[in-house]
Design a protein around this motif. Sequence first.
Motif, mmCIF file in Angstrom:
data_model
loop_
_atom_site.group_PDB
_atom_site.id
_atom_site.type_symbol
_atom_site.label_atom_id
_atom_site.label_comp_id
_atom_site.label_asym_id
_atom_site.label_seq_id
_atom_site.Cartn_x
_atom_site.Cartn_y
_atom_site.Cartn_z
ATOM 1 N N LEU A 51 3.278 32.585 -17.219
ATOM 2 C CA LEU A 51 4.514 32.274 -17.945
ATOM 3 C C LEU A 51 5.399 33.492 -17.767
ATOM 4 C CD1 LEU A 51 2.997 30.802 -21.232
ATOM 5 C CD2 LEU A 51 3.838 29.551 -19.233
ATOM 6 N N LEU A 52 6.565 33.330 -17.167
ATOM 7 C CA LEU A 52 7.376 34.459 -16.729
ATOM 8 C C LEU A 52 8.798 34.419 -17.268
ATOM 9 C CD1 LEU A 52 7.544 36.948 -14.784
ATOM 10 C CD2 LEU A 52 8.245 35.318 -13.009
ATOM 11 N N ASP A 53 9.178 35.453 -17.993
ATOM 12 C CA ASP A 53 10.551 35.612 -18.463
ATOM 13 C C ASP A 53 11.409 36.079 -17.285
ATOM 14 O OD1 ASP A 53 12.807 35.940 -20.081
ATOM 15 O OD2 ASP A 53 12.104 37.799 -20.984
ATOM 16 N N ILE A 54 12.705 35.781 -17.338
ATOM 17 C CA ILE A 54 13.613 36.213 -16.273
ATOM 18 C C ILE A 54 14.229 37.574 -16.581
ATOM 19 C CG2 ILE A 54 15.819 35.693 -15.127
ATOM 20 C CD1 ILE A 54 13.504 34.021 -14.096
ATOM 21 N N MET A 55 14.764 37.732 -17.781
ATOM 22 C CA MET A 55 15.448 38.978 -18.147
ATOM 23 C C MET A 55 14.481 39.927 -18.852
ATOM 24 S SD MET A 55 18.488 38.517 -17.000
ATOM 25 C CE MET A 55 19.404 39.828 -17.756
ATOM 26 N N MET A 56 14.055 40.984 -18.137
ATOM 27 C CA MET A 56 13.147 41.982 -18.689
ATOM 28 C C MET A 56 13.529 43.354 -18.156
ATOM 29 S SD MET A 56 9.414 40.154 -18.261
ATOM 30 C CE MET A 56 9.656 39.766 -16.517
ATOM 31 N N PRO A 78 0.562 29.262 -9.940
ATOM 32 C CA PRO A 78 1.628 28.492 -10.586
ATOM 33 C C PRO A 78 2.390 29.346 -11.613
ATOM 34 C CG PRO A 78 -0.457 27.298 -10.657
ATOM 35 C CD PRO A 78 -0.754 28.697 -10.194
ATOM 36 N N VAL A 79 3.718 29.306 -11.536
ATOM 37 C CA VAL A 79 4.565 30.066 -12.449
ATOM 38 C C VAL A 79 5.475 29.101 -13.210
ATOM 39 C CG1 VAL A 79 6.410 31.791 -12.634
ATOM 40 C CG2 VAL A 79 4.556 32.119 -10.979
ATOM 41 N N VAL A 80 5.494 29.264 -14.542
ATOM 42 C CA VAL A 80 6.435 28.552 -15.392
ATOM 43 C C VAL A 80 7.409 29.599 -15.917
ATOM 44 C CG1 VAL A 80 6.761 27.167 -17.479
ATOM 45 C CG2 VAL A 80 4.709 26.822 -16.059
ATOM 46 N N VAL A 81 8.667 29.464 -15.550
ATOM 47 C CA VAL A 81 9.690 30.420 -15.967
ATOM 48 C C VAL A 81 10.144 30.092 -17.389
ATOM 49 C CG1 VAL A 81 12.084 31.148 -15.564
ATOM 50 C CG2 VAL A 81 10.489 30.972 -13.650
ATOM 51 N N ILE A 82 10.276 31.143 -18.196
ATOM 52 C CA ILE A 82 10.805 31.032 -19.555
ATOM 53 C C ILE A 82 12.080 31.854 -19.584
ATOM 54 C CG2 ILE A 82 10.378 31.475 -21.990
ATOM 55 C CD1 ILE A 82 7.386 31.535 -21.307
ATOM 56 N N SER A 83 13.204 31.214 -19.911
ATOM 57 C CA SER A 83 14.477 31.923 -19.832
ATOM 58 C C SER A 83 15.415 31.535 -20.967
ATOM 59 C CB SER A 83 15.151 31.600 -18.493
ATOM 60 O OG SER A 83 16.412 32.212 -18.405
ATOM 61 N N ASN A 84 16.330 32.435 -21.284
ATOM 62 C CA ASN A 84 17.386 32.129 -22.246
ATOM 63 C C ASN A 84 18.453 31.257 -21.609
ATOM 64 O OD1 ASN A 84 16.591 33.508 -24.620
ATOM 65 N ND2 ASN A 84 17.130 35.446 -23.663
ATOM 66 N N SER A 85 18.531 31.302 -20.310
ATOM 67 C CA SER A 85 19.578 30.595 -19.584
ATOM 68 C C SER A 85 19.009 29.366 -18.900
ATOM 69 C CB SER A 85 20.172 31.520 -18.517
ATOM 70 O OG SER A 85 20.963 30.789 -17.623
ATOM 71 N N GLY A 86 19.757 28.304 -18.937
ATOM 72 C CA GLY A 86 19.343 27.118 -18.198
ATOM 73 C C GLY A 86 20.325 26.831 -17.077
ATOM 74 N N ASP A 101 7.934 25.313 -12.741
ATOM 75 C CA ASP A 101 8.528 24.649 -13.894
ATOM 76 C C ASP A 101 9.425 25.640 -14.613
ATOM 77 O OD1 ASP A 101 9.049 22.596 -15.720
ATOM 78 O OD2 ASP A 101 6.930 22.086 -15.946
ATOM 79 N N PHE A 102 10.218 25.152 -15.554
ATOM 80 C CA PHE A 102 11.235 25.972 -16.203
ATOM 81 C C PHE A 102 11.364 25.556 -17.658
ATOM 82 C CE2 PHE A 102 14.481 28.915 -14.670
ATOM 83 C CZ PHE A 102 15.350 28.989 -15.746
ATOM 84 N N LEU A 103 11.401 26.521 -18.560
ATOM 85 C CA LEU A 103 11.615 26.269 -19.984
ATOM 86 C C LEU A 103 12.769 27.124 -20.476
ATOM 87 C CD1 LEU A 103 7.954 26.388 -21.283
ATOM 88 C CD2 LEU A 103 9.493 24.461 -21.564
ATOM 89 N N ILE A 104 13.606 26.544 -21.321
ATOM 90 C CA ILE A 104 14.687 27.313 -21.933
ATOM 91 C C ILE A 104 14.216 27.731 -23.321
ATOM 92 C CG2 ILE A 104 17.088 27.257 -22.711
ATOM 93 C CD1 ILE A 104 17.499 25.094 -20.484
ATOM 94 N N LYS A 105 14.238 29.039 -23.591
ATOM 95 C CA LYS A 105 13.680 29.592 -24.829
ATOM 96 C C LYS A 105 14.175 28.896 -26.088
ATOM 97 C CE LYS A 105 12.802 34.262 -23.197
ATOM 98 N NZ LYS A 105 13.081 35.683 -23.387
ATOM 99 N N ALA A 106 15.461 28.657 -26.179
ATOM 100 C CA ALA A 106 16.016 28.091 -27.400
ATOM 101 C C ALA A 106 15.641 26.627 -27.603
ATOM 102 C CB ALA A 106 17.533 28.233 -27.397
ATOM 103 N N ALA A 107 15.096 26.003 -26.565
ATOM 104 C CA ALA A 107 14.892 24.557 -26.619
ATOM 105 C C ALA A 107 13.428 24.123 -26.517
ATOM 106 C CB ALA A 107 15.702 23.898 -25.511
ATOM 107 N N PHE A 108 12.472 25.024 -26.752
ATOM 108 C CA PHE A 108 11.083 24.591 -26.674
ATOM 109 C C PHE A 108 10.290 25.128 -27.854
ATOM 110 C CE2 PHE A 108 10.605 28.705 -24.478
ATOM 111 C CZ PHE A 108 9.454 29.181 -25.050
ATOM 112 N N ASP A 109 9.133 24.500 -28.069
ATOM 113 C CA ASP A 109 8.202 25.013 -29.067
ATOM 114 C C ASP A 109 6.884 25.330 -28.355
ATOM 115 O OD1 ASP A 109 6.480 22.721 -28.935
ATOM 116 O OD2 ASP A 109 7.811 21.661 -30.298
ATOM 117 N N PRO A 110 5.983 26.057 -29.002
ATOM 118 C CA PRO A 110 4.724 26.446 -28.346
ATOM 119 C C PRO A 110 3.911 25.260 -27.830
ATOM 120 C CG PRO A 110 5.067 27.768 -30.301
ATOM 121 C CD PRO A 110 6.143 26.713 -30.307
ATOM 122 N N GLU A 111 4.007 24.115 -28.487
ATOM 123 C CA GLU A 111 3.272 22.924 -28.026
ATOM 124 C C GLU A 111 3.769 22.478 -26.647
ATOM 125 O OE1 GLU A 111 0.215 20.477 -28.151
ATOM 126 O OE2 GLU A 111 0.641 21.844 -29.802
#
Length: 126
Positions: A51-56, A78-86, A101-111
Amino acid sequence: MAKIIYIVEDDDTLRTVLAEKLKSSGYEVGEATNGEEGLALMRKKRPDVVLLDIMMPIMGGMQTLEHMQKDESLKTIPVVVISNSGQPVEVEEAQRLGARDFLIKAAFDPEEVLEKVKKQLGEEQA
Protein backbone atom coordinates in the motif's frame (compact mmCIF):
# COMPACT_ATOMS: atom_id res chain seq x y z
CA MET A 1 2.03 -18.64 6.62
CA ALA A 2 0.52 -15.17 6.76
CA LYS A 3 0.65 -12.97 3.68
CA ILE A 4 2.90 -9.90 4.06
CA ILE A 5 1.51 -6.42 3.44
CA TYR A 6 3.73 -3.32 3.59
CA ILE A 7 2.22 0.09 4.25
CA VAL A 8 4.42 2.90 2.93
CA GLU A 9 2.68 6.00 4.28
CA ASP A 10 3.96 9.08 6.14
CA ASP A 11 0.69 9.80 7.98
CA ASP A 12 1.13 8.03 11.34
CA THR A 13 -2.58 7.87 12.12
CA LEU A 14 -3.60 6.44 8.75
CA ARG A 15 -0.71 3.98 8.76
CA THR A 16 -1.66 2.77 12.25
CA VAL A 17 -5.36 2.37 11.37
CA LEU A 18 -4.51 0.40 8.22
CA ALA A 19 -1.93 -1.74 10.04
CA GLU A 20 -4.40 -2.65 12.80
CA LYS A 21 -7.10 -3.56 10.27
CA LEU A 22 -4.73 -5.78 8.30
CA LYS A 23 -3.21 -7.41 11.39
CA SER A 24 -6.67 -8.18 12.80
CA SER A 25 -7.45 -9.87 9.46
CA GLY A 26 -4.46 -12.20 9.81
CA TYR A 27 -1.83 -10.45 7.71
CA GLU A 28 1.77 -9.78 8.65
CA VAL A 29 2.32 -6.02 8.32
CA GLY A 30 5.45 -3.97 7.73
CA GLU A 31 5.46 -0.18 7.93
CA ALA A 32 7.59 2.56 6.38
CA THR A 33 7.24 6.35 6.41
CA ASN A 34 8.81 7.05 3.00
CA GLY A 35 9.82 5.35 -0.22
CA GLU A 36 13.44 4.75 0.78
CA GLU A 37 12.37 2.89 3.91
CA GLY A 38 9.76 1.02 1.90
CA LEU A 39 12.26 -0.13 -0.73
CA ALA A 40 14.66 -1.26 2.00
CA LEU A 41 11.87 -3.31 3.60
CA MET A 42 10.91 -4.83 0.25
CA ARG A 43 14.48 -5.85 -0.50
CA LYS A 44 14.90 -7.36 2.95
CA LYS A 45 11.68 -9.42 2.85
CA ARG A 46 9.49 -9.42 -0.25
CA PRO A 47 5.85 -8.54 0.53
CA ASP A 48 2.75 -9.95 -1.15
CA VAL A 49 1.17 -6.48 -1.55
CA VAL A 50 2.31 -2.87 -0.97
CA LEU A 51 0.00 0.00 0.00
CA LEU A 52 1.83 3.09 -1.23
CA ASP A 53 1.24 6.78 -0.56
CA ILE A 54 2.20 9.23 -3.32
CA MET A 55 3.17 12.35 -1.36
CA MET A 56 5.90 11.53 1.19
CA PRO A 57 9.15 13.12 2.36
CA ILE A 58 12.56 11.87 1.16
CA MET A 59 11.11 9.65 -1.61
CA GLY A 60 7.52 9.83 -2.83
CA GLY A 61 5.36 7.08 -4.24
CA MET A 62 6.00 7.75 -7.93
CA GLN A 63 9.78 7.59 -7.36
CA THR A 64 9.28 4.40 -5.35
CA LEU A 65 7.29 2.86 -8.22
CA GLU A 66 10.04 3.88 -10.66
CA HIS A 67 12.66 2.13 -8.51
CA MET A 68 10.47 -0.95 -8.19
CA GLN A 69 10.04 -1.17 -12.00
CA LYS A 70 13.82 -1.14 -12.47
CA ASP A 71 14.33 -3.97 -9.95
CA GLU A 72 13.45 -7.44 -11.29
CA SER A 73 12.82 -8.76 -7.77
CA LEU A 74 10.33 -5.96 -6.95
CA LYS A 75 8.57 -5.12 -10.22
CA THR A 76 5.93 -7.85 -9.93
CA ILE A 77 4.79 -6.95 -6.39
CA PRO A 78 1.17 -5.74 -6.52
CA VAL A 79 0.92 -2.08 -5.47
CA VAL A 80 -2.23 -0.27 -4.36
CA VAL A 81 -1.66 3.49 -4.39
CA ILE A 82 -3.19 5.56 -1.59
CA SER A 83 -3.37 9.26 -2.42
CA ASN A 84 -5.04 12.52 -1.46
CA SER A 85 -5.45 13.28 -5.13
CA GLY A 86 -7.60 11.45 -7.59
CA GLN A 87 -6.37 13.46 -10.55
CA PRO A 88 -6.57 11.34 -13.72
CA VAL A 89 -2.99 12.27 -14.68
CA GLU A 90 -1.72 10.96 -11.32
CA VAL A 91 -3.77 7.76 -11.59
CA GLU A 92 -2.52 7.17 -15.14
CA GLU A 93 1.11 7.78 -14.14
CA ALA A 94 0.84 5.40 -11.19
CA GLN A 95 -0.69 2.73 -13.43
CA ARG A 96 1.98 3.28 -16.07
CA LEU A 97 4.57 2.66 -13.34
CA GLY A 98 2.93 -0.61 -12.35
CA ALA A 99 0.33 0.26 -9.71
CA ARG A 100 -2.56 -2.19 -9.87
CA ASP A 101 -5.19 -0.20 -7.98
CA PHE A 102 -5.83 3.27 -6.58
CA LEU A 103 -7.57 4.62 -3.47
CA ILE A 104 -8.33 8.23 -2.61
CA LYS A 105 -7.67 8.86 1.09
CA ALA A 106 -10.73 11.01 1.72
CA ALA A 107 -13.05 8.50 0.09
CA PHE A 108 -12.23 5.11 1.62
CA ASP A 109 -12.47 3.25 4.88
CA PRO A 110 -10.17 0.49 6.21
CA GLU A 111 -12.64 -2.20 5.08
CA GLU A 112 -12.29 -1.03 1.48
CA VAL A 113 -8.50 -1.22 1.79
CA LEU A 114 -8.84 -4.77 3.08
CA GLU A 115 -11.03 -5.65 0.08
CA LYS A 116 -8.44 -4.23 -2.34
CA VAL A 117 -5.64 -6.20 -0.62
CA LYS A 118 -7.69 -9.40 -0.85
CA LYS A 119 -8.34 -8.70 -4.54
CA GLN A 120 -4.59 -8.38 -5.21
CA LEU A 121 -3.97 -11.63 -3.33
CA GLY A 122 -6.74 -13.46 -5.19
CA GLU A 123 -8.67 -13.88 -1.93
CA GLU A 124 -11.89 -12.23 -3.11
CA GLN A 125 -15.15 -13.64 -1.89
CA ALA A 126 -17.07 -15.31 -4.69
